[in-house]
Scaffold this motif. Sequence first.
Motif, PDB file in Angstrom:
ATOM      1  N   MET A   1       0.697  -1.165   0.109  1.00 47.78           N
ATOM      2  CA  MET A   1       0.101  -0.043  -0.026  1.00 47.78           C
ATOM      3  C   MET A   1       0.916   1.340   0.036  1.00 47.78           C
ATOM      4  SD  MET A   1      -2.829   1.218   2.878  1.00 47.78           S
ATOM      5  CE  MET A   1      -1.745   1.883   4.032  1.00 47.78           C
ATOM      6  N   LYS A   2       0.475   2.254  -0.667  1.00 49.00           N
ATOM      7  CA  LYS A   2       1.309   3.453  -0.899  1.00 49.00           C
ATOM      8  C   LYS A   2       0.011   4.478  -0.815  1.00 49.00           C
ATOM      9  CE  LYS A   2       5.306   2.377  -3.688  1.00 49.00           C
ATOM     10  NZ  LYS A   2       6.007   2.821  -4.895  1.00 49.00           N
ATOM     11  N   PHE A   3       0.676   5.671  -0.064  1.00 49.76           N
ATOM     12  CA  PHE A   3      -0.077   6.961  -0.316  1.00 49.76           C
ATOM     13  C   PHE A   3       0.585   8.091  -0.124  1.00 49.76           C
ATOM     14  CE2 PHE A   3      -0.382   5.748   4.358  1.00 49.76           C
ATOM     15  CZ  PHE A   3      -0.174   7.068   4.821  1.00 49.76           C
ATOM     16  N   ILE A   4       0.120   9.155  -0.390  1.00 51.10           N
ATOM     17  CA  ILE A   4       0.749  10.534  -0.317  1.00 51.10           C
ATOM     18  C   ILE A   4       0.144  11.354   0.833  1.00 51.10           C
ATOM     19  CG2 ILE A   4       1.102  12.853  -1.393  1.00 51.10           C
ATOM     20  CD1 ILE A   4       2.108  11.536  -3.777  1.00 51.10           C
ATOM     21  N   ALA A  37       1.988  21.774  -6.251  1.00 54.20           N
ATOM     22  CA  ALA A  37       0.548  21.100  -6.202  1.00 54.20           C
ATOM     23  C   ALA A  37       0.990  19.967  -7.322  1.00 54.20           C
ATOM     24  CB  ALA A  37      -0.410  21.631  -6.369  1.00 54.20           C
ATOM     25  N   THR A  38       1.250  20.518  -8.438  1.00 50.28           N
ATOM     26  CA  THR A  38       1.427  19.592  -9.676  1.00 50.28           C
ATOM     27  C   THR A  38       2.334  18.431  -9.453  1.00 50.28           C
ATOM     28  OG1 THR A  38       0.885  21.265 -11.217  1.00 50.28           O
ATOM     29  CG2 THR A  38       2.116  19.431 -12.067  1.00 50.28           C
ATOM     30  N   LYS A  39       3.440  18.691  -8.607  1.00 50.38           N
ATOM     31  CA  LYS A  39       4.356  17.730  -8.255  1.00 50.38           C
ATOM     32  C   LYS A  39       3.763  16.710  -7.401  1.00 50.38           C
ATOM     33  CE  LYS A  39       8.462  15.781  -7.855  1.00 50.38           C
ATOM     34  NZ  LYS A  39       9.856  16.777  -7.099  1.00 50.38           N
ATOM     35  N   VAL A  40       2.814  17.252  -6.282  1.00 46.91           N
ATOM     36  CA  VAL A  40       2.234  16.304  -5.511  1.00 46.91           C
ATOM     37  C   VAL A  40       1.374  15.110  -6.309  1.00 46.91           C
ATOM     38  CG1 VAL A  40       0.403  15.995  -3.813  1.00 46.91           C
ATOM     39  CG2 VAL A  40       2.008  17.651  -3.525  1.00 46.91           C
ATOM     40  N   ILE A 205       2.678  13.069  12.033  1.00 48.14           N
ATOM     41  CA  ILE A 205       3.546  14.167  11.050  1.00 48.14           C
ATOM     42  C   ILE A 205       2.920  15.260  10.715  1.00 48.14           C
ATOM     43  CG2 ILE A 205       4.767  13.870   8.649  1.00 48.14           C
ATOM     44  CD1 ILE A 205       5.313  11.121   9.258  1.00 48.14           C
ATOM     45  N   TYR A 206       3.721  16.360  10.479  1.00 49.83           N
ATOM     46  CA  TYR A 206       3.421  17.539   9.812  1.00 49.83           C
ATOM     47  C   TYR A 206       4.186  17.619   8.825  1.00 49.83           C
ATOM     48  CZ  TYR A 206       0.859  20.214  13.368  1.00 49.83           C
ATOM     49  OH  TYR A 206      -0.263  20.664  14.644  1.00 49.83           O
ATOM     50  N   PRO A 207       3.790  17.469   7.224  1.00 51.48           N
ATOM     51  CA  PRO A 207       4.783  17.212   6.333  1.00 51.48           C
ATOM     52  C   PRO A 207       5.286  18.902   5.855  1.00 51.48           C
ATOM     53  CG  PRO A 207       2.426  17.342   5.498  1.00 51.48           C
ATOM     54  CD  PRO A 207       2.238  17.203   6.945  1.00 51.48           C
ATOM     55  N   GLY A 208       4.461  20.015   6.498  1.00 54.13           N
ATOM     56  CA  GLY A 208       4.697  21.419   6.022  1.00 54.13           C
ATOM     57  C   GLY A 208       4.097  21.695   4.668  1.00 54.13           C
ATOM     58  N   ASP A 209       4.294  22.818   4.488  1.00 54.28           N
ATOM     59  CA  ASP A 209       3.650  23.220   3.326  1.00 54.28           C
ATOM     60  C   ASP A 209       4.167  22.876   2.013  1.00 54.28           C
ATOM     61  OD1 ASP A 209       5.611  25.276   3.961  1.00 54.28           O
ATOM     62  OD2 ASP A 209       4.582  26.825   3.399  1.00 54.28           O
ATOM     63  N   THR A 210       3.848  22.838   0.628  1.00 56.89           N
ATOM     64  CA  THR A 210       4.468  22.393  -0.492  1.00 56.89           C
ATOM     65  C   THR A 210       5.348  23.327  -0.976  1.00 56.89           C
ATOM     66  OG1 THR A 210       2.345  22.787  -1.521  1.00 56.89           O
ATOM     67  CG2 THR A 210       2.943  20.701  -0.649  1.00 56.89           C
ATOM     68  N   GLN A 211       4.985  24.706  -0.651  1.00 52.52           N
ATOM     69  CA  GLN A 211       5.882  25.682  -1.155  1.00 52.52           C
ATOM     70  C   GLN A 211       5.968  26.804  -0.300  1.00 52.52           C
ATOM     71  OE1 GLN A 211       7.622  26.764  -4.213  1.00 52.52           O
ATOM     72  NE2 GLN A 211       8.143  28.374  -2.726  1.00 52.52           N
ATOM     73  N   GLY A 212       7.212  27.287   0.277  1.00 50.66           N
ATOM     74  CA  GLY A 212       7.431  28.545   0.842  1.00 50.66           C
ATOM     75  C   GLY A 212       6.606  29.833   0.523  1.00 50.66           C
ATOM     76  N   ARG A 213       6.119  30.400   1.284  1.00 46.78           N
ATOM     77  CA  ARG A 213       5.423  31.863   0.958  1.00 46.78           C
ATOM     78  C   ARG A 213       6.004  32.757   1.682  1.00 46.78           C
ATOM     79  NH1 ARG A 213       1.391  30.877   4.200  1.00 46.78           N
ATOM     80  NH2 ARG A 213      -0.333  31.811   3.145  1.00 46.78           N
ATOM     81  N   PHE A 223       6.334  17.207   0.585  1.00 49.89           N
ATOM     82  CA  PHE A 223       5.548  16.288   1.058  1.00 49.89           C
ATOM     83  C   PHE A 223       5.894  14.759   1.427  1.00 49.89           C
ATOM     84  CE2 PHE A 223       5.240  16.203  -3.382  1.00 49.89           C
ATOM     85  CZ  PHE A 223       5.183  15.053  -3.934  1.00 49.89           C
ATOM     86  N   TYR A 224       5.214  13.896   1.865  1.00 50.18           N
ATOM     87  CA  TYR A 224       5.506  12.541   2.105  1.00 50.18           C
ATOM     88  C   TYR A 224       4.847  11.545   1.204  1.00 50.18           C
ATOM     89  CZ  TYR A 224       8.258  13.827   6.278  1.00 50.18           C
ATOM     90  OH  TYR A 224       9.140  14.399   6.858  1.00 50.18           O
ATOM     91  N   LEU A 225       5.804  10.591   0.727  1.00 54.13           N
ATOM     92  CA  LEU A 225       5.196   9.319   0.209  1.00 54.13           C
ATOM     93  C   LEU A 225       5.209   8.213   1.165  1.00 54.13           C
ATOM     94  CD1 LEU A 225       4.242   7.496  -2.493  1.00 54.13           C
ATOM     95  CD2 LEU A 225       7.034   7.407  -2.874  1.00 54.13           C
ATOM     96  N   VAL A 226       4.168   7.765   1.371  1.00 55.81           N
ATOM     97  CA  VAL A 226       4.152   6.595   2.512  1.00 55.81           C
ATOM     98  C   VAL A 226       4.090   5.300   2.071  1.00 55.81           C
ATOM     99  CG1 VAL A 226       3.239   6.235   4.756  1.00 55.81           C
ATOM    100  CG2 VAL A 226       3.322   8.450   3.999  1.00 55.81           C
ATOM    101  N   THR A 227       4.763   4.420   2.414  1.00 58.48           N
ATOM    102  CA  THR A 227       4.709   2.893   2.088  1.00 58.48           C
ATOM    103  C   THR A 227       4.634   2.179   3.240  1.00 58.48           C
ATOM    104  OG1 THR A 227       6.331   3.499  -0.074  1.00 58.48           O
ATOM    105  CG2 THR A 227       5.822   1.014   0.603  1.00 58.48           C
ATOM    106  N   VAL A 228       3.562   1.158   3.101  1.00 55.17           N
ATOM    107  CA  VAL A 228       3.098   0.231   4.039  1.00 55.17           C
ATOM    108  C   VAL A 228       3.517  -1.005   3.582  1.00 55.17           C
ATOM    109  CG1 VAL A 228       1.483  -0.295   5.588  1.00 55.17           C
ATOM    110  CG2 VAL A 228       1.381   1.879   5.234  1.00 55.17           C
ATOM    111  N   LEU A 229       4.162  -1.785   3.964  1.00 56.88           N
ATOM    112  CA  LEU A 229       4.664  -3.286   3.658  1.00 56.88           C
ATOM    113  C   LEU A 229       4.907  -4.129   5.160  1.00 56.88           C
ATOM    114  CD1 LEU A 229       5.066  -5.016   1.115  1.00 56.88           C
ATOM    115  CD2 LEU A 229       7.528  -4.407   1.298  1.00 56.88           C
ATOM    116  N   ASN A 230       4.138  -5.144   5.004  1.00 55.55           N
ATOM    117  CA  ASN A 230       4.237  -6.160   6.127  1.00 55.55           C
ATOM    118  C   ASN A 230       4.020  -5.311   7.552  1.00 55.55           C
ATOM    119  OD1 ASN A 230       4.805  -8.382   4.480  1.00 55.55           O
ATOM    120  ND2 ASN A 230       6.975  -7.746   4.323  1.00 55.55           N
TER     121      ASN A 230
END
Length: 390
Positions: A1-4, A37-40, A205-213, A223-230
């Motif tokens: 399983m993967k999620f962002i 956001a497009t990168k996300v 987790i706080y991932p923070g914002d995606t672009q400094g303002r 942002f975080y790419l999260v992988t769940v395995l076993n």
Amino acid sequence: MKFIHAADLHLDTPFANIKNFSKQLQNDLRRSTYTAATKVFDTAIKEKVDFVILAGDTYDNTDRSLNAQDFLKNQFLHLKENDIKVYLIYGNHDYYRNDFSTIDFPENVFIFHDQPETFELTTHDGKKVGLTGFSYYQRHIDQQVINDYPIRGNFDYQIGILHGGIGDNNYAPFTVPELIAKGYDYWALGHIHKRQILNQNPYVIYPGDTQGRNPNETGQKGFYLVTVLNQQTTLDFIPSSSYLFEQKRIVAQSSDNLASLTTEIGRQLEVDVPTLFTYQVESAQVLDQEVVAAIQRGDLIQHFERQQSNGYLYQLKLKFSQTKQLQEIDAKYWQDSAKQVFDLDDIKDLDAKLYSIDVIREHLNDPDFLDEIKDQTINLINQQFIGDKQ
């Protein structure tokens, strides 16, 4: 399983202090939140994730421009074509008011309401996942909404989504032990723009914002790419900033002039990644009066606006340090007068109409507000002693 897990995209952020930059740079900065956001969403498709979590403040304000909504709808349609779901909560900036100007999103998008609720899905590898969260329906939430989150359900993996601050009574206050007590496997937080891992088992987790303002949001954002395995959860931080903000300091010398300061700053602006620098010139009281005047009218900033470089001089601040004259002032008189002058209640009472405006009230209630005003006052006093070589 993967999620962002992403948060605080703040689409349509109005960048301040950029009017003197080239039109191209101004446009690129205003588009930078969209680029991030497009990168996300591109990463979600590339990594074939099961779903994307957007943990609040996807828009910069509750008006939600049609441009931002159209952009998101098109991105969500691309995700739908790739069998990727989206779980979205609204935060304090983009809280839900009404649906009169809202574009409908495709059916792969799930939006949480104003009370904690749980959505279920089965991932591509057969895991039964629960996602629990709620959306803001007003700018400030002083209730501990975490108390209404249910205890872990019958899921292989459960995620809590929350936009708020630790002990912050304006924004759905919570404590980390309260989150852990729910028994969830992962807490996807939003609201704080600094990337933070508050706990590891389970991850909070706080991932923070995606672009400094602004200049206070320094460094690479993402942002975080999260992988769940076993039943093991692993994290990959994915950078997404088009432009970085950085802060630098220079200690002025009495021999400094515009040429030497230009040389020093110009050397540090030679960077590989597009970066907006805020420089603070410390001990500025030792500089010649004409040098100070030139800096204050913006001569150096205008000079570097004409240079071709990845580094941009965004702000240049003068810091006038304490001098012998100021040190001779009886500290007790300063402290006594400061208590009377810097009274927050008195400041709020100066203009009740202004204080009723959300953005101004939020600024005045910032814990650092009074300290900043005091620092600026001392800086102005110290400025009277320009040329002091001590």
